[in-house]
Scaffold this active site. Structure first.
Site, mmCIF file in Angstrom:
data_model
loop_
_atom_site.group_PDB
_atom_site.id
_atom_site.type_symbol
_atom_site.label_atom_id
_atom_site.label_comp_id
_atom_site.label_asym_id
_atom_site.label_seq_id
_atom_site.Cartn_x
_atom_site.Cartn_y
_atom_site.Cartn_z
ATOM 1 N N LEU A 195 0.858 -1.282 0.000
ATOM 2 C CA LEU A 195 0.238 0.008 0.005
ATOM 3 C C LEU A 195 0.925 1.366 -0.053
ATOM 4 O O LEU A 195 0.333 2.382 -0.617
ATOM 5 C CB LEU A 195 -0.980 0.114 1.351
ATOM 6 C CG LEU A 195 -2.011 -1.080 1.337
ATOM 7 C CD1 LEU A 195 -2.676 -1.193 2.581
ATOM 8 C CD2 LEU A 195 -3.028 -0.709 -0.042
ATOM 9 N N GLY A 196 2.023 1.145 0.618
ATOM 10 C CA GLY A 196 2.944 2.285 0.450
ATOM 11 C C GLY A 196 4.247 2.241 1.294
ATOM 12 O O GLY A 196 4.372 1.097 1.943
ATOM 13 N N GLY B 98 7.607 4.286 3.638
ATOM 14 C CA GLY B 98 8.005 5.494 4.131
ATOM 15 C C GLY B 98 9.462 5.151 4.845
ATOM 16 O O GLY B 98 10.251 4.208 4.739
ATOM 17 N N GLY B 99 10.045 6.084 5.217
ATOM 18 C CA GLY B 99 11.613 6.036 5.880
ATOM 19 C C GLY B 99 11.715 5.172 7.104
ATOM 20 O O GLY B 99 12.727 4.438 7.402
ATOM 21 N N MET B 100 10.406 4.820 7.742
ATOM 22 C CA MET B 100 10.456 3.845 8.936
ATOM 23 C C MET B 100 9.942 2.452 8.572
ATOM 24 O O MET B 100 10.203 1.457 9.323
ATOM 25 C CB MET B 100 9.686 4.538 9.953
ATOM 26 C CG MET B 100 10.455 6.055 10.327
ATOM 27 S SD MET B 100 9.535 6.494 11.800
ATOM 28 C CE MET B 100 10.497 8.121 12.001
ATOM 29 N N VAL C 116 3.850 -0.437 4.521
ATOM 30 C CA VAL C 116 2.696 -0.919 4.635
ATOM 31 C C VAL C 116 2.110 -1.954 3.334
ATOM 32 O O VAL C 116 2.123 -1.708 2.213
ATOM 33 C CB VAL C 116 1.711 0.179 4.765
ATOM 34 C CG1 VAL C 116 -0.006 -0.223 4.946
ATOM 35 C CG2 VAL C 116 2.007 1.255 6.122
ATOM 36 N N LYS D 134 1.593 -2.642 8.765
ATOM 37 C CA LYS D 134 2.749 -1.910 8.768
ATOM 38 C C LYS D 134 3.952 -2.687 9.340
ATOM 39 O O LYS D 134 3.937 -3.134 10.385
ATOM 40 C CB LYS D 134 2.386 -0.885 9.620
ATOM 41 C CG LYS D 134 3.587 0.278 9.660
ATOM 42 C CD LYS D 134 3.324 1.784 10.010
ATOM 43 C CE LYS D 134 2.876 1.727 11.631
ATOM 44 N NZ LYS D 134 2.758 3.130 11.914
ATOM 45 N N ASP E 98 -0.299 15.252 15.106
ATOM 46 C CA ASP E 98 0.178 15.146 13.513
ATOM 47 C C ASP E 98 -0.874 15.046 12.384
ATOM 48 O O ASP E 98 -1.096 14.405 11.470
ATOM 49 C CB ASP E 98 1.137 13.968 13.162
ATOM 50 C CG ASP E 98 2.047 14.081 11.799
ATOM 51 O OD1 ASP E 98 2.246 15.513 11.639
ATOM 52 O OD2 ASP E 98 2.595 13.220 11.230
#
Length: 368
Positions: free
Chosen positions: A30-31, A33-35, A38, A52, A146
């Site tokens: 699904l996607g 990121g830096g951490m 998902v 995740k 956030d």
């Protein structure tokens, strides 16, 4: 952690991606990121979930692992309308992971880029739903910290607030490192810029900026370098001239420089619901609506026997996941949820049923 979602679509798995994570079979991405990444997964009943998984380099960092464990604890505490529920997690696994319900749709920033600002009833439903989500978060003793367009998904059933990656508990414990500035420029409250304070009032401030952005496609404090934006947030008034008057007044109070002058998330949720006017009597097609759904586009019904590999098994194979809601069309809109396997809708009443996150049928029960 915020995760880039390419239009909410499932992307093919890449070499090295896991086949299973915990009890979930991985079917795509699904996607990322830096951490972490998902993944799209399926549970034992064939229902889609979002999993995740933390990158190995982060998993080897004891401090990060402790923060991730705190994220899981905070996510488990928060339940309510327009939120994505945590289903399972293992922060102590070799590769830590957590799983949530799958929420199809674009993030707010993706929607604005593709379709333009929200208007009319959809805008009011967005404002009310996101405020209800924050009210539930604050009621659990958590501060989101956030609130921004990338962290709101516009699903067919309404907006969903996600990502507790930098959330903060009312007891003072935090997911982020002590002394590290959190938040995204343009989505930070004046008091957080000045002193680092992060309370429910800060979420209300960024909620107002979020709704103004959803309504206009423009940031209420403009664009520029982070220090320029920080100065405007602390010293200048937001640009709300393009907003409809009732919403303009609510957002104006929520964007007050002094946090003591802002309403609570619960208060603004009630006010936004009031802006929608008297609720219409429901029809059989609207019976399955959630608390944050009025005014939102109705999701298309998907046959439970769909041949799609992602649609899951027929409804009869996992009735325990099915919930029915029914109402008498002659009475005010009051939906009563019951387990489908334990109750039958009263004779002569319309009903709708969902299975997981899919509307599977709508009809009228006449037999006694």
């Amino acid at each position: 952690m915020s995760i880039a979602r390419p239009g909410g679509r499932v992307q093919p798995s890449r070499p090295g991606d896991p086949k299973r994570v915990g009890p979930y079979r991985i079917i795509g991405r699904l996607g990322s990121g830096g951490m972490g990444t998902v993944h799209a997964g399926l549970d034992a009943a064939g229902l889609r979930v979002a999993v995740k998984v933390i990158h190995p380099a982060q998993a080897d960092d004891p401090e990060f692992r402790a923060r991730f464990r705190r994220e899981v604890q905070l996510s488990a505490r928060v339940q309510g309308p327009c939120l994505i529920p945590l289903l399972a997690a293992d922060p102590d696994a070799d590769t830590p992971w957590l799983a949530t319900a799958y929420a199809p749709g674009l993030t707010l920033d993706q929607h604005l880029a593709a379709h333009g600002p929200l208007t009319g009833a959809t805008l009011l439903a967005f404002a009310a739903g996101t405020a209800q989500a924050l009210a539930a978060i604050h009621a659990a003793g958590v501060v989101h910290r956030d609130v921004k367009p990338q962290n709101v998904i516009l699903t067919p059933a309404g907006p969903r607030v996600l990502d507790f990656g930098i959330a903060h508990a009312a007891d003072g414990t935090s997911v982020t490192r002590t002394g590290v500035m959190t938040g995204t420029p343009g989505w930070v409250s004046p008091e957080h810029y000045r002193t680092g304070a992060a309370g429910p009032e800060g979420d209300v401030f960024t909620w107002a900026a979020l709704v103004a952005y959803a309504a206009t496609g423009l940031l209420p404090f403009g664009t520029g370098t982070p220090d320029v934006i920080a100065y405007r947030v602390m010293s200048e008034e937001p640009d709300l001239h393009a907003l409809p008057h009732p919403l303009h007044e609510i957002l104006g109070r929520a964007l007050a420089k002094d946090p003591a002058d802002r309403p609570t998330a619960s208060d603004i949720a009630g006010e936004c619901v009031g802006l929608r006017g008297p609720r219409r009597r429901p029809t059989s097609r609207g019976a399955a609506g959630a608390a944050c759904r009025p005014g939102w586009s109705r999701p298309r019904a998907r046959p439970a026997s769909s041949s799609s590999s992602l649609a899951g098994p027929p409804a009869a194979q996992h009735q325990r996941r099915c919930v029915a809601a029914w109402f008498d069309p002659r009475e005010p809109a009051r939906d009563t949820a019951r387990q489908l396997v334990e109750h039958r809708p009263p004779p002569g009443r319309h009903y709708a049923a969902t299975c997981g996150h899919r509307l599977i049928f709508v009809g009228r029960h006449n037999s006694r």
